[in-house]
Write a protein that holds these residues in place. Structure first.
Motif, PDB file in Angstrom:
ATOM      1  N   LEU A  30       0.845  -1.322  -0.014  1.00  0.00           N
ATOM      2  CA  LEU A  30      -0.136   0.174  -0.139  1.00  0.00           C
ATOM      3  C   LEU A  30       0.783   1.268  -0.030  1.00  0.00           C
ATOM      4  O   LEU A  30       0.581   2.242  -0.696  1.00  0.00           O
ATOM      5  CB  LEU A  30      -0.973  -0.103   1.084  1.00  0.00           C
ATOM      6  N   ILE A  34       0.910   4.034  -3.077  1.00  0.00           N
ATOM      7  CA  ILE A  34       0.546   5.207  -3.034  1.00  0.00           C
ATOM      8  C   ILE A  34       1.839   5.848  -3.768  1.00  0.00           C
ATOM      9  O   ILE A  34       1.586   7.177  -4.306  1.00  0.00           O
ATOM     10  CB  ILE A  34       0.508   5.758  -1.512  1.00  0.00           C
ATOM     11  N   ALA A  37       1.305   5.762  -7.443  1.00  0.00           N
ATOM     12  CA  ALA A  37      -0.133   6.270  -8.075  1.00  0.00           C
ATOM     13  C   ALA A  37       0.045   7.688  -8.717  1.00  0.00           C
ATOM     14  O   ALA A  37      -0.493   7.750  -9.739  1.00  0.00           O
ATOM     15  CB  ALA A  37      -1.003   6.204  -6.970  1.00  0.00           C
ATOM     16  N   VAL A 241      -1.526  -2.503  -8.023  1.00  0.00           N
ATOM     17  CA  VAL A 241      -2.289  -1.881  -7.164  1.00  0.00           C
ATOM     18  C   VAL A 241      -2.515  -0.263  -7.694  1.00  0.00           C
ATOM     19  O   VAL A 241      -3.449   0.325  -7.728  1.00  0.00           O
ATOM     20  CB  VAL A 241      -2.097  -1.993  -5.798  1.00  0.00           C
ATOM     21  N   ALA A 242      -1.381   0.391  -8.042  1.00  0.00           N
ATOM     22  CA  ALA A 242      -1.328   1.616  -8.565  1.00  0.00           C
ATOM     23  C   ALA A 242      -2.264   2.027  -9.723  1.00  0.00           C
ATOM     24  O   ALA A 242      -2.879   2.852  -9.967  1.00  0.00           O
ATOM     25  CB  ALA A 242       0.037   2.150  -8.366  1.00  0.00           C
ATOM     26  N   ALA A 245      -5.664   1.768  -9.261  1.00  0.00           N
ATOM     27  CA  ALA A 245      -6.296   2.773  -8.381  1.00  0.00           C
ATOM     28  C   ALA A 245      -6.482   4.014  -9.462  1.00  0.00           C
ATOM     29  O   ALA A 245      -7.502   4.682  -9.504  1.00  0.00           O
ATOM     30  CB  ALA A 245      -5.318   3.403  -7.367  1.00  0.00           C
ATOM     31  N   ALA A 248      -9.503   3.403 -11.745  1.00  0.00           N
ATOM     32  CA  ALA A 248     -10.807   3.390 -10.888  1.00  0.00           C
ATOM     33  C   ALA A 248     -10.918   4.959 -10.878  1.00  0.00           C
ATOM     34  O   ALA A 248     -12.280   5.551 -10.954  1.00  0.00           O
ATOM     35  CB  ALA A 248     -10.749   2.724  -9.553  1.00  0.00           C
ATOM     36  N   GLY A 249      -9.879   5.790 -10.618  1.00  0.00           N
ATOM     37  CA  GLY A 249     -10.101   7.039 -10.440  1.00  0.00           C
ATOM     38  C   GLY A 249     -10.231   7.645 -11.896  1.00  0.00           C
ATOM     39  O   GLY A 249     -11.033   8.898 -11.706  1.00  0.00           O
TER      40      GLY A 249
END
Length: 305
Positions: A30, A34, A37, A241-242, A245, A248-249
Motif C-alpha cells: 500500500l 501510493i 500512483a 495496485v497503483a 487505483a 478506478a479514478g
C-alpha cells in the motif's frame, strides 16, 4: 536446468517471505502503491492529452474578418492585399478564404444551433481569411507586427491571432513533463527506500537461518536471490495496485470531462494506458523493488560476514 531450479526455489522462498507476515506485506504494498500512483496518474493524463495537442496547429494563425457590408469583390481584393503584405515582410504563409456562407454552414454543423441561426433570417457572419504562417521560428513580435499591418487594410473589420495559445499549451505540456519526471524520480527514491527497509527487516529476522545456510555451504548468490525476488514481487504488486487505483479514478473524472468536452462538440474521454505502457510500468516497478532489495541485501548481509 540447475540455474532454473535455483531461481525457481528462490522465487518460492520469496513468496514464503510474504506468507510469514502477510500484514506487513500488504502494508508495504500500500505504501509503495501510493508513491507510484501519483506519477502513474500524471503519465496517464499526459498520454491522453498528447494526441490532442498533436492535432492542434503549432504554427501561428491570423484570422482576418471583413466588414459585414463588404462585397465579395472587395473581400477577394483584400486577399490580394494580404498576399502583397506578406511578400513584403518576407513571410511564407498559406492563405485560405472562408466565404460567409461556408462559415455559417460550419457553425451550424459544429454547434447544433441550426434552428437558432435559421430564425435570424440573414447571415450574421462576415467573409474571412485564415493566414497560416510558416517558414520561420514563431516570434510573437513578428506575428503581432503582421497582424497590425493587416488591420489597416480596407474593408477589414478585425484581425485575431488564433494560435498563440497553442504555443503556450505546448510550453505548458513541456513544463508538466519535466515536473512529472522530477516527481517520478523523487517518488522512485521513496519506493527504493521502502523496499530497502522491508528487506532489511527480513534479513534481520532471518539472521539465524542465513548463518546456518552459510555453515552448510550456501553461496552468497543462493542466499541473496530470495530477497531479490521479494523486492521485485513487492514492486510488481504495488505497481498493479497503483495502476488499478488510477484506472478506478478515471471513471468519476470521465463524467465531468465528457460533459465539458460536449460543450465544445468533442467526444474526448480519458483512457487507461495501453498494454505496452502498462507492462512497461509494471516492469519499472519491479526494477525499483529489485534495486531496493539489492542495496539492502548487499549492505546488511555484508555486515554479517
Amino acid at each position: 536446468m540447475s540455474w532454473l531450479r535455483y531461481h525457481w526455489l528462490a522465487l518460492g522462498d520469496g513468496f514464503n517471505h510474504f506468507r510469514r507476515a502477510p500484514g506487513n506485506f500488504l502494508l508495504n504494498v500500500l505504501v509503495v502503491a501510493i508513491a507510484l500512483a501519483l506519477p502513474f496518474a500524471g503519465l496517464t493524463l499526459l498520454e491522453n492529452v498528447h494526441p490532442v495537442s498533436e492535432r492542434l496547429a503549432v504554427q501561428p494563425e491570423i484570422s482576418v474578418f471583413m466588414q459585414i457590408g463588404a462585397t465579395r469583390d472587395q473581400s477577394l481584393a483584400t486577399g490580394a492585399a494580404i498576399r502583397k503584405n506578406l511578400q513584403q515582410s518576407g513571410t511564407d504563409a498559406n492563405i485560405e478564404f472562408i466565404p460567409r456562407e461556408k462559415a455559417l454552414d460550419s457553425l451550424k454543423n459544429k454547434t447544433g444551433l441550426n434552428d437558432a441561426l435559421t430564425t435570424l433570417g440573414s447571415n450574421p457572419l462576415p467573409d474571412a481569411y485564415v493566414v497560416r504562417l510558416s517558414g520561420f521560428d514563431i516570434d510573437a513580435t513578428q506575428v503581432d507586427g503582421i497582424a497590425d499591418k493587416l488591420k489597416t487594410l480596407p474593408q477589414v473589420e478585425s484581425v485575431q491571432i488564433d494560435s498563440a495559445w497553442v504555443k503556450r499549451l505546448a510550453a505548458l505540456l513541456h513544463v508538466l513533463r519535466l515536473a512529472l519526471l522530477f516527481l517520478a524520480v523523487t517518488l522512485g527514491v521513496v519506493v527504493v527506500a521502502v523496499v530497502f527497509n522491508t528487506i532489511r527487516m527480513q534479513v534481520m529476522t532471518q539472521y539465524d537461518e542465513i548463518e546456518v545456510s552459510r555453515l552448510l555451504g550456501a553461496t552468497d548468490g543462493f542466499i541473496h536471490r530470495p530477497f531479490y525476488y521479494t523486492g521485485a514481487l513487492l514492486g510488481v504488486c504495488a505497481g498493479a495496485v497503483a495502476l488499478a487505483a488510477v484506472a478506478a479514478g478515471l471513471q468519476p473524472m470521465n463524467g465531468a470531462v465528457s460533459e465539458f468536452a460536449r460543450l465544445y462538440g468533442s467526444e474526448f474521454v480519458l483512457k487507461t494506458l495501453d498494454l505496452s505502457a502498462t507492462l512497461g510500468l509494471l516492469g519499472l516497478s519491479a526494477v525499483l523493488g529489485l534495486l531496493g532489495a539489492m542495496l539492502s541485501v548487499r549492505r546488511h548481509l555484508g555486515r554479517l560476514n
